[in-house]
Design an enzyme around this catalytic site. Structure first.
Site, mmCIF file in Angstrom:
data_model
loop_
_atom_site.group_PDB
_atom_site.id
_atom_site.type_symbol
_atom_site.label_atom_id
_atom_site.label_comp_id
_atom_site.label_asym_id
_atom_site.label_seq_id
_atom_site.Cartn_x
_atom_site.Cartn_y
_atom_site.Cartn_z
ATOM 1 N N LYS A 11 -106.897 -32.103 -16.492
ATOM 2 C CA LYS A 11 -107.252 -33.007 -17.601
ATOM 3 C C LYS A 11 -108.743 -33.310 -17.557
ATOM 4 C CE LYS A 11 -108.240 -36.862 -15.141
ATOM 5 N NZ LYS A 11 -109.572 -37.354 -14.961
ATOM 6 N N ALA A 98 -112.308 -33.014 -8.081
ATOM 7 C CA ALA A 98 -113.377 -32.702 -9.035
ATOM 8 C C ALA A 98 -113.397 -33.626 -10.238
ATOM 9 C CB ALA A 98 -113.228 -31.256 -9.504
ATOM 10 N N ASP A 137 -103.373 -41.251 -12.140
ATOM 11 C CA ASP A 137 -103.471 -40.152 -13.110
ATOM 12 C C ASP A 137 -102.162 -39.380 -13.271
ATOM 13 O OD1 ASP A 137 -106.083 -40.417 -13.961
ATOM 14 O OD2 ASP A 137 -106.900 -39.121 -12.385
HETATM 15 O O1 C5P Z 1 -104.494 -44.157 -8.195
HETATM 16 P P1 C5P Z 1 -105.250 -43.238 -7.301
HETATM 17 O O2 C5P Z 1 -104.652 -43.161 -5.917
HETATM 18 O O3 C5P Z 1 -105.483 -41.885 -7.885
HETATM 19 O O4 C5P Z 1 -106.679 -43.878 -7.143
HETATM 20 C C1 C5P Z 1 -107.584 -43.508 -6.122
HETATM 21 C C2 C5P Z 1 -108.540 -44.648 -5.906
HETATM 22 O O5 C5P Z 1 -109.362 -44.829 -7.065
HETATM 23 C C3 C5P Z 1 -107.860 -45.978 -5.719
HETATM 24 O O6 C5P Z 1 -107.594 -46.203 -4.347
HETATM 25 C C4 C5P Z 1 -108.873 -46.967 -6.237
HETATM 26 O O7 C5P Z 1 -109.833 -47.236 -5.245
HETATM 27 C C5 C5P Z 1 -109.563 -46.192 -7.351
HETATM 28 N N1 C5P Z 1 -109.032 -46.514 -8.686
HETATM 29 C C6 C5P Z 1 -109.359 -47.723 -9.261
HETATM 30 N N2 C5P Z 1 -108.873 -48.029 -10.515
HETATM 31 C C7 C5P Z 1 -108.125 -47.149 -11.190
HETATM 32 C C8 C5P Z 1 -107.798 -45.894 -10.630
HETATM 33 C C9 C5P Z 1 -108.273 -45.608 -9.376
HETATM 34 O O8 C5P Z 1 -110.047 -48.557 -8.655
HETATM 35 N N3 C5P Z 1 -107.703 -47.459 -12.419
#
Ligand code: C5P
Length: 315
Positions: A11, A98, A137
Site C-alpha cells: 500500500k 519501507a 496497517d
Molecule cells: O501498529 P504498528 O505495530 O504497526 O505500529 C508500529 C509503531 O508505530 C507503534 O508501536 C507506534 O509507536 C507507532 N504508531 C503510532 N500511531 C499509529 C500507528 C503506529 O504511534 N497510528
C-alpha cells in the site's frame, strides 16, 4: 490437506495526517490508503505436526515469532485450540520496513489464509479484531478494495468508491525506517501544544467541491481538509490536483532522522510527475504519473540512480 495461495499487495498513503498523540501512545491518523499491484505471494499448507514453519529466501524476513505471519498463526492456535500446524511459503517482492506495509499485508493474508486452511470459519469482524491487535496497517488489507480512508490508529476503515487507477513510480532507498521511531520524532518535533488540523497546499480551498459527493462519502465533505477534495479529484481524474494534494505529516520526522532522503525526493520531484510524497513512515517515495508511459519514463531515469525502483499501479 488443501494449500491456500494468496497475493499480498503493498500500500501507499496518498494523504497521511497525524492528528495527535493518543493516551495509549499511538497517534490518531486520517489517511487515504491505496493498494498497489506490487505483491508478495503466500501459500498456507496445513500440517499435522502442529509446527508453524515459515519458508522465505529473503534474508531480512524473520522466520520465527518476530514475523507477523507467525504471530497470526500462533494467536489462532492459542485462541481456537488449533492442533494443526502450517507450512507457510512467502515469495517476497515488497521491500521490508519501507512504508509499504508488506509485513502487515502478509499478516492479513495469514488471517485469511489460515482461517480457510484450518477451517476456522471466523467472521470478517472477528478477523478485523485480530488484525487490529497485530498492527495498525493490517485491517486495510482485509478489505477487498483498492482505496480506503483510515482513521483512529489507521485501523478504522471506510472503503472508498473510487474507480480511478493511478500509475506511479516508486523509489525505495535501501535503508530501513521504524514506524515507532518516526512517530516518536513527530511528537518531539511538534512539542507540547494542541493537535493541529491538516494544512492544504497553497491555492487549494478546504471548501467542499461544487458537486457534492454522494452516498457514504457525504460525511467526508464536512471534514474540511484535503481528503474530500482528493477523492473528488481522483474521481474526475484530475491528476494535477491529486498531485498537489499529496501530503504526509511524517515527512519532517523522516527527514530529521534521515536527512539524505531530501535529495532523493528532490530528484524525483524534478521529473514531470503530478506530485511526489513519502509513503507511511518512509523511506519509500512515490510519484504520481500522468500516464503509464510517463511512469515508465520516470522509472527508467530513476533506475540509473537507485536500485529499488518500481513502476506500480493501483490494484
Ligand atoms: O501498529 P504498528 O505495530 O504497526 O505500529 C508500529 C509503531 O508505530 C507503534 O508501536 C507506534 O509507536 C507507532 N504508531 C503510532 N500511531 C499509529 C500507528 C503506529 O504511534 N497510528
Amino acid at each position: 490437506m488443501r494449500a491456500i495461495a494468496l497475493r499480498a499487495p503493498a500500500k501507499i498513503n496518498l494523504i497521511l495526517k497525524v492528528l495527535g498523540k493518543r493516551p495509549d501512545g499511538y497517534h490518531d491518523l486520517k489517511t487515504v490508503f491505496q493498494r498497489l499491484d506490487l505483491c508478495d505471494d503466500l501459500t498456507f499448507t496445513p500440517n499435522t505436526s502442529g509446527n508453524i514453519r515459515i519458508f522465505c529466501d529473503h534474508p531480512q524476513v524473520p522466520k520465527g515469532p518476530r514475523n507477523l505471519v507467525y504471530k497470526v498463526a500462533q494467536s489462532f492456535q492459542t485462541d481456537y485450540q488449533v492442533g494443526l500446524g502450517a507450512d507457510i511459503h512467502i515469495t517476497k517482492r515488497i521491500p521490508v520496513a519501507a512504508g509499504l506495509a508488506g509485513g502487515s499485508s502478509n499478516a492479513a493474508a495469514a488471517l485469511l489464509g489460515l482461517n480457510r486452511a484450518w477451517g476456522l470459519k471466523l467472521s470478517q469482524d472477528r478477523l478485523l479484531d485480530h488484525a487490529r491487535r497485530i498492527g495498525s496497517d493490517v485491517p486495510f488489507f482485509l478489505y477487498d478494495c483498492p482505496w480506503a480512508l483510515g482513521t483512529e490508529r489507521g485501523d478504522r476503515l471506510e472503503p472508498l468508491a473510487v474507480e480511478t487507477r493511478l500509475w506511479q513510480v516508486l523509489v525505495v532507498p535501501r535503508i530501513k525506517m521504524y514506524s515507532g521511531e518516526v512517530f516518536t520524532r513527530w511528537s518531539l518535533l511538534r512539542g507540547p501544544g494542541p493537535a493541529r488540523g491538516g494544512i492544504l497546499p497553497e491555492g487549494l480551498s478546504a471548501e467542499p467541491p461544487e458537486t457534492p459527493l454522494q452516498g457514504p462519502q457525504n460525511k467526508l465533505t464536512k471534514m474540511g481538509d484535503g481528503v474530500n477534495i482528493l477523492l473528488h479529484s481522483l474521481r474526475k481524474k484530475d491528476l494535477k490536483r491529486v498531485g498537489l494534494l499529496l501530503c504526509n505529516d511524517l515527512e519532517p520526522s523522516i527527514l530529521d532522522i534521515r536527512p539524505g532522503l531530501a535529495k532523493v525526493k528532490d530528484r524525483i520531484s524534478r521529473l514531470p510527475l503530478a506530485g511526489v510524497s513519502f509513503s507511511g513512515s518512509g523511506p519509500a517515495i512515490f510519484g504520481v504519473a500522468f500516464s503509464q508511459q510517463e511512469a515508465r519514463a520516470a522509472g527508467d531515469i530513476l533506475s540509473r540512480f537507485y536500485r529499488q525502483v518500481f513502476v506500480v499501479r493501483t490494484r
